[in-house]
Design a protein around this motif. Sequence first.
Motif, PDB file in Angstrom:
ATOM      1  N   ALA A 183       0.962  -1.016  -0.209  1.00 18.40           N
ATOM      2  CA  ALA A 183      -0.029  -0.232  -0.458  1.00 18.40           C
ATOM      3  C   ALA A 183       0.991   1.367   0.095  1.00 18.40           C
ATOM      4  CB  ALA A 183      -1.062  -0.374   1.006  1.00 18.40           C
ATOM      5  N   THR A 184       0.522   2.152  -1.214  1.00 21.12           N
ATOM      6  CA  THR A 184       1.179   3.594  -1.248  1.00 21.12           C
ATOM      7  C   THR A 184       0.535   4.652  -0.413  1.00 21.12           C
ATOM      8  OG1 THR A 184       1.376   3.315  -3.219  1.00 21.12           O
ATOM      9  CG2 THR A 184       2.694   2.847  -2.040  1.00 21.12           C
ATOM     10  N   SER A 185      -1.149   4.569  -1.050  1.00 24.41           N
ATOM     11  CA  SER A 185      -1.739   5.628  -1.537  1.00 24.41           C
ATOM     12  C   SER A 185      -3.279   4.769  -0.806  1.00 24.41           C
ATOM     13  CB  SER A 185      -1.831   6.629  -2.656  1.00 24.41           C
ATOM     14  OG  SER A 185      -2.593   5.319  -3.429  1.00 24.41           O
ATOM     15  N   LEU A 186      -4.852   5.572  -0.602  1.00 23.95           N
ATOM     16  CA  LEU A 186      -5.594   5.168  -0.587  1.00 23.95           C
ATOM     17  C   LEU A 186      -6.450   4.544  -1.371  1.00 23.95           C
ATOM     18  CD1 LEU A 186      -7.836   8.305   1.684  1.00 23.95           C
ATOM     19  CD2 LEU A 186      -6.386   6.519   2.583  1.00 23.95           C
ATOM     20  N   GLU A 187      -5.690   4.734  -2.916  1.00 25.95           N
ATOM     21  CA  GLU A 187      -6.305   3.698  -4.140  1.00 25.95           C
ATOM     22  C   GLU A 187      -5.774   2.823  -3.745  1.00 25.95           C
ATOM     23  OE1 GLU A 187      -5.930   4.013  -8.925  1.00 25.95           O
ATOM     24  OE2 GLU A 187      -3.917   3.672  -7.186  1.00 25.95           O
ATOM     25  N   ASP A 188      -5.094   1.560  -2.664  1.00 29.35           N
ATOM     26  CA  ASP A 188      -4.321   0.898  -2.855  1.00 29.35           C
ATOM     27  C   ASP A 188      -5.460   0.214  -1.438  1.00 29.35           C
ATOM     28  OD1 ASP A 188      -2.208   0.188  -4.178  1.00 29.35           O
ATOM     29  OD2 ASP A 188      -1.710   1.703  -2.395  1.00 29.35           O
ATOM     30  N   LEU A 189      -6.381   0.631  -1.266  1.00 31.07           N
ATOM     31  CA  LEU A 189      -7.202   0.341  -0.054  1.00 31.07           C
ATOM     32  C   LEU A 189      -8.357  -0.380  -0.957  1.00 31.07           C
ATOM     33  CD1 LEU A 189      -8.724   2.915   2.105  1.00 31.07           C
ATOM     34  CD2 LEU A 189      -7.014   0.585   2.627  1.00 31.07           C
ATOM     35  N   GLY A 190      -8.628  -0.184  -2.648  1.00 29.09           N
ATOM     36  CA  GLY A 190      -9.223  -0.864  -3.196  1.00 29.09           C
ATOM     37  C   GLY A 190     -11.273  -0.333  -3.115  1.00 29.09           C
ATOM     38  N   LEU A 191     -11.542   1.213  -2.974  1.00 26.96           N
ATOM     39  CA  LEU A 191     -11.943   1.874  -3.066  1.00 26.96           C
ATOM     40  C   LEU A 191     -12.861   2.260  -4.753  1.00 26.96           C
ATOM     41  CD1 LEU A 191     -12.131   3.822   0.856  1.00 26.96           C
ATOM     42  CD2 LEU A 191     -13.204   1.137   0.465  1.00 26.96           C
ATOM     43  N   ALA A 196     -17.079  -5.310   1.690  1.00 25.64           N
ATOM     44  CA  ALA A 196     -16.484  -6.620   2.495  1.00 25.64           C
ATOM     45  C   ALA A 196     -15.216  -6.808   1.959  1.00 25.64           C
ATOM     46  CB  ALA A 196     -17.911  -7.444   1.083  1.00 25.64           C
ATOM     47  N   ARG A 197     -14.823  -6.658   0.658  1.00 27.35           N
ATOM     48  CA  ARG A 197     -13.148  -7.074   0.307  1.00 27.35           C
ATOM     49  C   ARG A 197     -11.945  -6.534   1.988  1.00 27.35           C
ATOM     50  NH1 ARG A 197     -15.685  -7.052  -4.821  1.00 27.35           N
ATOM     51  NH2 ARG A 197     -14.777  -4.132  -4.895  1.00 27.35           N
ATOM     52  N   ILE A 198     -12.744  -5.227   1.797  1.00 25.59           N
ATOM     53  CA  ILE A 198     -11.759  -4.430   3.207  1.00 25.59           C
ATOM     54  C   ILE A 198     -11.334  -5.463   4.319  1.00 25.59           C
ATOM     55  CG2 ILE A 198     -10.768  -2.442   4.138  1.00 25.59           C
ATOM     56  CD1 ILE A 198     -11.352  -0.675   1.636  1.00 25.59           C
ATOM     57  N   ALA A 199     -13.054  -5.483   4.852  1.00 27.63           N
ATOM     58  CA  ALA A 199     -12.775  -5.621   6.030  1.00 27.63           C
ATOM     59  C   ALA A 199     -12.381  -7.700   5.947  1.00 27.63           C
ATOM     60  CB  ALA A 199     -13.875  -6.114   6.291  1.00 27.63           C
ATOM     61  N   GLY A 200     -11.735  -8.599   5.143  1.00 32.59           N
ATOM     62  CA  GLY A 200     -11.940  -9.932   4.805  1.00 32.59           C
ATOM     63  C   GLY A 200     -12.375 -10.619   5.055  1.00 32.59           C
ATOM     64  N   ARG A 201     -11.930 -11.659   5.535  1.00 34.71           N
ATOM     65  CA  ARG A 201     -12.644 -13.988   5.461  1.00 34.71           C
ATOM     66  C   ARG A 201     -13.967 -13.248   6.657  1.00 34.71           C
ATOM     67  NH1 ARG A 201      -7.011 -14.421   4.167  1.00 34.71           N
ATOM     68  NH2 ARG A 201      -7.022 -15.314   6.029  1.00 34.71           N
ATOM     69  N   ASP A 202     -13.260 -12.756   7.215  1.00 34.01           N
ATOM     70  CA  ASP A 202     -14.099 -13.492   8.254  1.00 34.01           C
ATOM     71  C   ASP A 202     -15.735 -12.825   8.001  1.00 34.01           C
ATOM     72  OD1 ASP A 202     -12.027 -14.541   9.668  1.00 34.01           O
ATOM     73  OD2 ASP A 202     -11.213 -13.132  10.379  1.00 34.01           O
ATOM     74  N   THR A 203     -15.514 -11.583   7.340  1.00 33.28           N
ATOM     75  CA  THR A 203     -17.132 -11.224   7.755  1.00 33.28           C
ATOM     76  C   THR A 203     -17.451 -11.480   6.501  1.00 33.28           C
ATOM     77  OG1 THR A 203     -15.999  -9.525   6.408  1.00 33.28           O
ATOM     78  CG2 THR A 203     -15.542  -9.262   7.986  1.00 33.28           C
ATOM     79  N   LEU A 204     -18.345 -10.919   5.264  1.00 32.06           N
ATOM     80  CA  LEU A 204     -19.507 -11.429   4.361  1.00 32.06           C
ATOM     81  C   LEU A 204     -18.474 -11.498   3.208  1.00 32.06           C
ATOM     82  CD1 LEU A 204     -22.335  -8.762   3.917  1.00 32.06           C
ATOM     83  CD2 LEU A 204     -22.165 -11.598   4.912  1.00 32.06           C
ATOM     84  N   GLY A 205     -18.699 -12.743   2.593  1.00 32.35           N
ATOM     85  CA  GLY A 205     -18.077 -12.888   0.695  1.00 32.35           C
ATOM     86  C   GLY A 205     -18.971 -11.965  -0.290  1.00 32.35           C
ATOM     87  N   GLU A 206     -18.169 -11.695  -1.527  1.00 30.04           N
ATOM     88  CA  GLU A 206     -18.410 -11.130  -1.757  1.00 30.04           C
ATOM     89  C   GLU A 206     -19.816 -11.006  -2.772  1.00 30.04           C
ATOM     90  OE1 GLU A 206     -15.355  -9.605  -5.001  1.00 30.04           O
ATOM     91  OE2 GLU A 206     -13.751 -10.000  -3.927  1.00 30.04           O
TER      92      GLU A 206
END
Length: 259
Positions: A128-136, A170-180
């Motif tokens: 990660a180098t910027s907010l873009e890398d969060l995947g929003l 959901a992707r940001i939160a990870g595997r323990d939450t809802l899947g896509e």
Amino acid sequence: MSVLRSRRSAAVALSAGGLFLGACGGSDSPLQQTADRLADIRSGELDFTIRLVPSGSAGVSVGLRGPFSLSGDKPLPVARIRFDRRAGQRTQATFISTGKQAFVATAGRTVRLSDDQASGLRVGEGEATSLEDLGLNIDRWIKDARTTRQRDLDRITGTLDASEALGDLARIAGRDTLGEDEAERLSRTVSGSSIEIRTGAKDRLLRRLTLSVDLAVPPELRAKTGGGSGLKVEVDLRLRDINRPVRVDPPASAPPLTR
């Protein structure tokens, strides 16, 4: 909550966690320009809250607040992020990183993370180098975007695309939450929603994003969403002091974290 779990929560926000002079979101629209410029947001003061409120429940809220820098000129981010989770009981922790060393403070105790323990927080090439890398992909979150000028900011509103927004979250939160796929199914049950983005009128840097969505939860997903037949999701992301230098000093004393 363990120290390592606190560290992972902070990492989501750092690694964890676009708007209207026309009525559409084309390639030159304020919305698209703001989404494109997420890559230029490398530091700032973060104020992020997400609330999940199932029907008949007080719900859960998670907040992340403090300065951060993902410039990539150091192996780790520079940050002092306060983590605050409320779900019946309140859990608080602070993630501290000087760019070379990382620490977690919780329950009156501060510990130093080893290089291996901090490896998931690395920034720079391939990380990660910027907010873009969060995947929003915020340019996909709004349909029929409308923009109004308010002094030095543009306010963008429109129709929330719940499928895109919930999928990204959901992707940001990870595997323990809802899947896509589960987020996609939830998005089809929207009973009401709103979204607003505020962006710099000249620089097109994101200043604030708020959204609210009310969902009817299918029975098979209720175990993952608090058990209620309905769910309200609220997100509030604010950014200040964008791209200003951030300095964080190490704690005076911090023993190494032992498992």
